[in-house]
Scaffold this active site. Sequence first.
Site, PDB file in Angstrom:
ATOM      1  N   ASP A  88      62.715  37.139  13.897  1.00 49.89           N
ATOM      2  CA  ASP A  88      61.816  37.846  14.548  1.00 49.89           C
ATOM      3  C   ASP A  88      61.658  37.765  15.975  1.00 49.89           C
ATOM      4  O   ASP A  88      61.636  38.650  16.885  1.00 49.89           O
ATOM      5  CB  ASP A  88      60.639  37.425  13.834  1.00 49.89           C
ATOM      6  CG  ASP A  88      59.072  38.284  14.505  1.00 49.89           C
ATOM      7  OD1 ASP A  88      59.112  39.357  14.660  1.00 49.89           O
ATOM      8  OD2 ASP A  88      58.303  37.320  14.694  1.00 49.89           O
ATOM      9  N   ARG A 133      58.880  55.210  21.628  1.00 50.19           N
ATOM     10  CA  ARG A 133      58.349  54.000  21.702  1.00 50.19           C
ATOM     11  C   ARG A 133      59.294  52.941  20.751  1.00 50.19           C
ATOM     12  O   ARG A 133      58.907  51.801  20.452  1.00 50.19           O
ATOM     13  CB  ARG A 133      57.188  53.848  21.134  1.00 50.19           C
ATOM     14  CG  ARG A 133      55.958  54.708  22.101  1.00 50.19           C
ATOM     15  CD  ARG A 133      54.513  54.376  21.658  1.00 50.19           C
ATOM     16  NE  ARG A 133      54.113  53.272  21.366  1.00 50.19           N
ATOM     17  CZ  ARG A 133      52.999  52.839  20.480  1.00 50.19           C
ATOM     18  NH1 ARG A 133      52.542  54.081  19.702  1.00 50.19           N
ATOM     19  NH2 ARG A 133      52.609  51.427  20.270  1.00 50.19           N
ATOM     20  N   LYS A 134      60.413  53.591  20.094  1.00 46.90           N
ATOM     21  CA  LYS A 134      61.016  52.954  19.038  1.00 46.90           C
ATOM     22  C   LYS A 134      62.293  52.171  19.720  1.00 46.90           C
ATOM     23  O   LYS A 134      63.025  53.078  20.095  1.00 46.90           O
ATOM     24  CB  LYS A 134      61.291  53.594  17.723  1.00 46.90           C
ATOM     25  CG  LYS A 134      60.149  54.334  17.176  1.00 46.90           C
ATOM     26  CD  LYS A 134      60.502  55.150  16.023  1.00 46.90           C
ATOM     27  CE  LYS A 134      59.044  55.835  15.268  1.00 46.90           C
ATOM     28  NZ  LYS A 134      59.564  56.735  14.424  1.00 46.90           N
TER      29      LYS A 134
HETATM   30  C1  LIG Z   1      50.343  41.618  23.455  1.00 44.86           C
HETATM   31  C2  LIG Z   1      51.418  41.124  24.220  1.00 44.86           C
HETATM   32  C3  LIG Z   1      52.672  40.609  23.877  1.00 44.86           C
HETATM   33  C4  LIG Z   1      53.537  39.843  24.727  1.00 44.86           C
HETATM   34  C5  LIG Z   1      54.762  39.265  23.682  1.00 44.86           C
HETATM   35  C6  LIG Z   1      55.504  38.412  24.314  1.00 44.86           C
HETATM   36  C7  LIG Z   1      56.715  37.850  23.680  1.00 44.86           C
HETATM   37  C8  LIG Z   1      57.247  38.996  22.899  1.00 44.86           C
HETATM   38  C9  LIG Z   1      58.738  38.368  22.275  1.00 44.86           C
HETATM   39  C10 LIG Z   1      59.210  39.070  21.147  1.00 44.86           C
HETATM   40  C11 LIG Z   1      59.529  38.220  20.181  1.00 44.86           C
HETATM   41  C12 LIG Z   1      58.100  37.899  19.088  1.00 44.86           C
HETATM   42  C13 LIG Z   1      58.249  38.957  18.116  1.00 44.86           C
HETATM   43  C14 LIG Z   1      56.923  38.993  17.501  1.00 44.86           C
HETATM   44  O1  LIG Z   1      56.890  37.877  16.773  1.00 44.86           O
HETATM   45  S1  LIG Z   1      56.022  40.406  17.570  1.00 44.86           S
HETATM   46  C15 LIG Z   1      54.617  39.709  16.036  1.00 44.86           C
HETATM   47  C16 LIG Z   1      54.992  40.447  14.890  1.00 44.86           C
HETATM   48  N1  LIG Z   1      54.590  41.810  15.027  1.00 44.86           N
HETATM   49  C17 LIG Z   1      53.195  42.246  15.065  1.00 44.86           C
HETATM   50  O2  LIG Z   1      52.317  41.268  14.779  1.00 44.86           O
HETATM   51  C18 LIG Z   1      53.037  43.800  15.280  1.00 44.86           C
HETATM   52  C19 LIG Z   1      51.638  43.990  14.512  1.00 44.86           C
HETATM   53  N2  LIG Z   1      51.828  45.490  14.652  1.00 44.86           N
HETATM   54  C20 LIG Z   1      51.148  46.250  15.698  1.00 44.86           C
HETATM   55  O3  LIG Z   1      50.778  45.747  16.678  1.00 44.86           O
HETATM   56  C21 LIG Z   1      51.279  47.725  15.177  1.00 44.86           C
HETATM   57  O4  LIG Z   1      51.450  48.053  14.195  1.00 44.86           O
HETATM   58  C22 LIG Z   1      52.486  48.344  16.384  1.00 44.86           C
HETATM   59  C23 LIG Z   1      52.274  48.052  18.062  1.00 44.86           C
HETATM   60  C24 LIG Z   1      53.722  47.849  15.774  1.00 44.86           C
HETATM   61  C25 LIG Z   1      52.492  49.927  16.112  1.00 44.86           C
HETATM   62  O5  LIG Z   1      50.875  50.387  16.198  1.00 44.86           O
HETATM   63  P1  LIG Z   1      50.674  51.605  17.207  1.00 44.86           P
HETATM   64  O6  LIG Z   1      49.397  51.958  16.679  1.00 44.86           O
HETATM   65  O7  LIG Z   1      50.712  50.991  18.680  1.00 44.86           O
HETATM   66  O8  LIG Z   1      51.533  52.485  16.976  1.00 44.86           O
HETATM   67  P2  LIG Z   1      51.966  53.586  15.732  1.00 44.86           P
HETATM   68  O9  LIG Z   1      51.349  53.175  14.444  1.00 44.86           O
HETATM   69  O10 LIG Z   1      51.375  54.954  16.360  1.00 44.86           O
HETATM   70  O11 LIG Z   1      53.470  53.874  15.722  1.00 44.86           O
HETATM   71  C26 LIG Z   1      54.161  54.296  16.619  1.00 44.86           C
HETATM   72  C27 LIG Z   1      55.426  54.833  16.092  1.00 44.86           C
HETATM   73  O12 LIG Z   1      56.114  53.617  15.651  1.00 44.86           O
HETATM   74  C28 LIG Z   1      56.190  53.652  14.123  1.00 44.86           C
HETATM   75  N3  LIG Z   1      55.935  52.670  13.422  1.00 44.86           N
HETATM   76  C29 LIG Z   1      54.979  51.696  13.605  1.00 44.86           C
HETATM   77  N4  LIG Z   1      55.104  50.542  12.934  1.00 44.86           N
HETATM   78  C30 LIG Z   1      56.078  50.840  12.107  1.00 44.86           C
HETATM   79  C31 LIG Z   1      56.661  50.061  11.068  1.00 44.86           C
HETATM   80  N5  LIG Z   1      56.190  49.088  10.571  1.00 44.86           N
HETATM   81  N6  LIG Z   1      57.628  50.732  10.221  1.00 44.86           N
HETATM   82  C32 LIG Z   1      58.180  51.835  10.614  1.00 44.86           C
HETATM   83  N7  LIG Z   1      57.703  52.744  11.593  1.00 44.86           N
HETATM   84  C33 LIG Z   1      56.688  52.188  12.384  1.00 44.86           C
HETATM   85  C34 LIG Z   1      54.983  54.803  13.741  1.00 44.86           C
HETATM   86  O13 LIG Z   1      55.448  55.682  12.710  1.00 44.86           O
HETATM   87  C35 LIG Z   1      55.046  55.919  14.888  1.00 44.86           C
HETATM   88  O14 LIG Z   1      56.313  56.505  14.956  1.00 44.86           O
HETATM   89  P3  LIG Z   1      56.005  58.074  15.323  1.00 44.86           P
HETATM   90  O15 LIG Z   1      55.291  58.785  14.119  1.00 44.86           O
HETATM   91  O16 LIG Z   1      55.653  58.166  16.797  1.00 44.86           O
HETATM   92  O17 LIG Z   1      57.578  58.739  14.928  1.00 44.86           O
END
Ligand SMILES: CCCCCCCCCCCCCC(=O)SCCNC(=O)CCNC(=O)[C@H](O)C(C)(C)COP(=O)(O)OP(=O)(O)OC[C@H]1O[C@@H](n2cnc3c(N)ncnc32)[C@H](O)[C@@H]1OP(=O)(O)O
Length: 161
Positions: A88, A133-134
Site C-alpha cells: 500500500d 484520475r486513475k
Molecule cells: C489527503 C491528503 C493525502 C496525502 C497523502 C500523502 C501520502 C500518500 C503516500 C501514498 C502511500 C499511502 C497509500 C495509502 O495508504 S492511501 C490510504 C488507503 N486508501 C484510502 O483510505 C482511500 C479511501 N477512499 C477514498 O478516499 C475514495 O474512495 C477515493 C478517493 C479512492 C475515490 O473516491 P472519489 O469520490 O474521489 O472518486 P469516485 O468514487 O468518483 O471514483 C473516481 C473513479 O475511480 C474509480 N474508483 C474509485 N475507487 C475505486 C475502487 N476501489 N476500485 C475501482 N475503481 C475505483 C471510480 O469507479 C471512478 O471511475 P470512473 O467512473 O470515473 O471511470
Amino acid sequence: MRVVKKKVLVDVCGPVDLSGDEGWVAFDAPALVGASLRFVSGEPDGNRYRVRYYRDAEQQLRARIWFGPETEGPPGHSHGGAMAAVLDEVLGLAAWAAGHRVVVGNLNISFRNLLPLEEVVTVESTVISAAGRKVMVHGRICLGETVFAEAECLCITLPGK
Ligand SMILES: CCCCCCCCCCCCCC(=O)SCCNC(=O)CCNC(=O)[C@H](O)C(C)(C)COP(=O)(O)OP(=O)(O)OC[C@H]1O[C@@H](n2cnc3c(N)ncnc32)[C@H](O)[C@@H]1OP(=O)(O)O
C-alpha cells in the site's frame, strides 16, 4: 487469586544493510509527501519494518525493506497484512513519485511465498498507466528470483489538490 504479570518481550535486532543496487539513487519520501508515513517507514531502528527508498535508473521507485519480528504472522514469517501495508505504501508512493497526488483505491495482492522474518527484501514498483484520475501501479516484494507477494494497485488522484 493468581496474578500473571504481563511479559514484555524485547527483541534486540542489530543493524541491517538496506543499501541499494548499483545505479539506484536515494529517494526522500518525507520531502515529497510529508512525515505521515509512520506505520511502515517511521521507525528506522525499530523492530517492525526498516525501510529505505530509492529510484532506479528508469526512475521507478524501489524499496529495501527489512521485515522485523513485530511483523510476524505465521510462526517465523511475515503477516500477510504486514506485506499488504508495505505494498500500500510503496505503490501509492510510486504514483506520488511519478507526479500524481493520490490515495490507494484498490489493492489486489497475491501472496506467493512465506516471507521469513528478519530478511531484507526488495519492493519493485512500476507505474503502468495514468488516465483521468486513475493511476495503475504494479509491484512485488521479492528477493532474487523468489517472489513473496505481487500486487496491482489502483490509485485515484485527489480532486482539487
Ligand atoms: C489527503 C491528503 C493525502 C496525502 C497523502 C500523502 C501520502 C500518500 C503516500 C501514498 C502511500 C499511502 C497509500 C495509502 O495508504 S492511501 C490510504 C488507503 N486508501 C484510502 O483510505 C482511500 C479511501 N477512499 C477514498 O478516499 C475514495 O474512495 C477515493 C478517493 C479512492 C475515490 O473516491 P472519489 O469520490 O474521489 O472518486 P469516485 O468514487 O468518483 O471514483 C473516481 C473513479 O475511480 C474509480 N474508483 C474509485 N475507487 C475505486 C475502487 N476501489 N476500485 C475501482 N475503481 C475505483 C471510480 O469507479 C471512478 O471511475 P470512473 O467512473 O470515473 O471511470
